[in-house]
Design a protein around this motif. Structure first.
Motif, short mmCIF file in Angstrom:
data_model
loop_
_atom_site.label_atom_id
_atom_site.label_comp_id
_atom_site.label_asym_id
_atom_site.label_seq_id
_atom_site.Cartn_x
_atom_site.Cartn_y
_atom_site.Cartn_z
N VAL A 24 -15.23 41.31 -12.07
CA VAL A 24 -16.26 40.50 -11.90
C VAL A 24 -17.65 41.36 -12.25
O VAL A 24 -18.43 40.79 -13.12
N TYR A 25 -17.59 42.65 -12.11
CA TYR A 25 -18.92 43.47 -12.64
C TYR A 25 -18.70 43.58 -14.01
O TYR A 25 -19.68 43.41 -14.77
N SER A 26 -17.63 43.78 -14.71
CA SER A 26 -17.46 43.84 -16.18
C SER A 26 -17.87 42.47 -16.89
O SER A 26 -18.50 42.58 -17.82
N LEU A 27 -17.42 41.42 -16.40
CA LEU A 27 -17.95 40.04 -16.83
C LEU A 27 -19.37 39.85 -16.74
O LEU A 27 -19.96 39.77 -17.73
N TYR A 28 -19.90 40.30 -15.70
CA TYR A 28 -21.20 40.46 -15.36
C TYR A 28 -22.02 41.38 -16.36
O TYR A 28 -23.14 40.40 -16.96
N SER A 29 -21.60 42.33 -16.46
CA SER A 29 -22.16 43.23 -17.30
C SER A 29 -22.30 42.94 -18.88
O SER A 29 -23.22 42.88 -19.72
N PHE A 30 -21.05 42.19 -19.18
CA PHE A 30 -20.89 41.92 -20.43
C PHE A 30 -21.99 40.99 -20.81
O PHE A 30 -22.55 40.53 -22.11
N GLY A 31 -22.17 39.76 -19.91
CA GLY A 31 -23.09 38.92 -20.24
C GLY A 31 -24.35 39.16 -19.98
O GLY A 31 -25.23 38.33 -20.38
N HIS A 32 -24.87 40.08 -19.28
CA HIS A 32 -26.22 40.25 -19.06
C HIS A 32 -27.08 41.62 -19.61
O HIS A 32 -28.09 41.66 -19.89
N HIS A 33 -26.11 42.43 -20.07
CA HIS A 33 -26.39 43.57 -20.89
C HIS A 33 -26.58 43.13 -22.42
O HIS A 33 -25.62 44.00 -23.05
N LEU A 34 -27.31 42.52 -22.80
CA LEU A 34 -27.16 42.05 -24.19
C LEU A 34 -28.10 42.89 -25.05
O LEU A 34 -29.41 43.32 -24.75
N ASP A 35 -27.64 43.10 -26.50
CA ASP A 35 -28.52 43.75 -27.38
C ASP A 35 -29.74 42.98 -27.86
O ASP A 35 -29.71 42.02 -28.17
N PRO A 36 -30.97 43.35 -27.39
CA PRO A 36 -32.25 42.64 -27.77
C PRO A 36 -32.37 42.64 -29.15
O PRO A 36 -33.06 41.52 -29.57
N THR A 37 -31.85 43.13 -29.94
CA THR A 37 -31.88 42.95 -31.60
C THR A 37 -30.71 42.20 -32.05
O THR A 37 -30.68 42.35 -33.35
N ALA A 38 -30.08 41.76 -31.45
CA ALA A 38 -28.88 40.78 -31.73
C ALA A 38 -29.44 39.58 -32.78
O ALA A 38 -30.30 39.27 -32.58
N ALA A 39 -28.61 39.34 -33.74
CA ALA A 39 -28.92 38.05 -34.63
C ALA A 39 -29.20 36.77 -33.87
O ALA A 39 -30.28 35.97 -34.28
N ILE A 40 -28.44 36.67 -32.93
CA ILE A 40 -28.59 35.21 -32.18
C ILE A 40 -29.08 35.63 -30.79
O ILE A 40 -28.53 36.37 -30.08
#
Length: 209
Positions: free
Chosen positions: A131-147
Motif C-alpha cells: 500500500v505504501y509503495s503504491l501510494y508513494s509511486f502515485g504521490h511523489h511525482l516529478d514536478p518537471t515531468a512532461a505530463i
C-alpha cells in the motif's frame, strides 16, 4: 509417532514448501488499457522482482512500457534496484519456511504459535509495504515531468480509471500459495492446542479414569 504428530509434521513441511514455491509465481499484477494500447500493457510483481506478466506475448508491452509511461508523468522507475522490498522479502520468506520446518521437527507448546505470529507479521508487513509503495509511486511525482497529472493512488485490486487509462489489478498464485501456507500453519497450531490440552487433562485426571 502418533498419527496426529505425523499430520502436524506433514502440514508444517507442506507449508514450508508452499512458501518456497510461491516465489516462482507472481504475487500481484496490473494491466493498463487505452486507445493507444488496445491489447493493453502490464506488469507483474514476484517476491523477488517486478517483471512482465505471464501473457506478455498477447499484450502491447510489459514492465518496460509501464516504466516509459511512468517517466512521462514523473513517477519513479519500478525495478528491483529501486525497491528494497525485493531484497528483503525473499530472505524473510526463506526464514519463514525454515521456521516451519523447525516447528515441525521440534514439537513444543510455543513453536507453532511462534510461526503463526511470524507469518502474520510478514503478511501484515507485506500489505503495508504494498500500500505504501503504491501510494508513494502515485504521490511523489516529478514536478518537471512532461505530463502533469494530479497525485493518485494506484488500484490494489479491481478496475479503476486513471486519466485515459483503465487499470485492472489483482493478486496471483504467489499470494494465493502464501495464504494456503498460512492456513496450514494455523491448522498445525490448532492441532497443538488440542493435543497439549488433552495431554494436560490426561495428566491431571484422577487415578482410574
Amino acid at each position: 509417532m502418533k498419527p496426529v504428530a505425523v499430520a502436524r509434521f506433514l502440514i508444517l513441511v507442506a507449508a514450508a514448501a508452499l512458501i518456497i514455491v510461491s516465489m516462482r509465481y507472481p504475487m500481484w499484477y496490473m494491466y493498463l488499457d487505452s486507445n493507444n494500447f488496445p491489447n493493453g500493457i502490464g506488469m507483474s510483481v514476484w517476491a523477488t522482482h517486478p517483471g512482465d506478466p505471464e501473457d506478455i506475448a498477447q499484450l502491447d508491452g510489459g514492465l518496460k512500457e509501464v516504466n516509459v509511461l511512468n517517466h512521462f508523468i514523473g513517477m519513479k522507475e519500478i525495478s528491483k534496484e529501486t525497491m528494497l522490498i525485493f531484497t528483503v522479502l525473499p530472505v524473510v520468506l526463506v526464514i519463514a519456511a525454515i521456521a516451519c520446518v523447525a516447528a515441525a521437527l521440534f514439537r513444543r507448546k510455543w513453536t507453532s504459535l511462534a510461526v503463526v505470529i511470524l507469518f502474520a507479521a510478514i503478511s501484515v508487513g507485506g500489505v503495508i509495504v504494498l500500500v505504501y509503495s503504491l501510494y508513494s509511486f502515485g504521490h511523489h511525482l516529478d514536478p518537471t515531468a512532461a505530463i502533469k497529472i494530479d497525485p493518485f493512488m494506484p488500484g490494489i485490486y479491481g478496475e479503476h480509471q486513471l486519466a485515459q487509462f483503465t487499470t485492472y489489478s489483482n493478486f496471483y498464485w504467489g499470494t494465493y500459495l502464501l495464504v494456503i501456507a498460512f492456513l496450514l500453519i494455523l491448522a498445525a497450531w490448532v492441532i497443538d492446542i488440542i493435543s497439549f490440552r488433552r495431554e494436560r487433562e490426561g495428566l491431571t485426571a484422577p487415578p482410574g479414569e
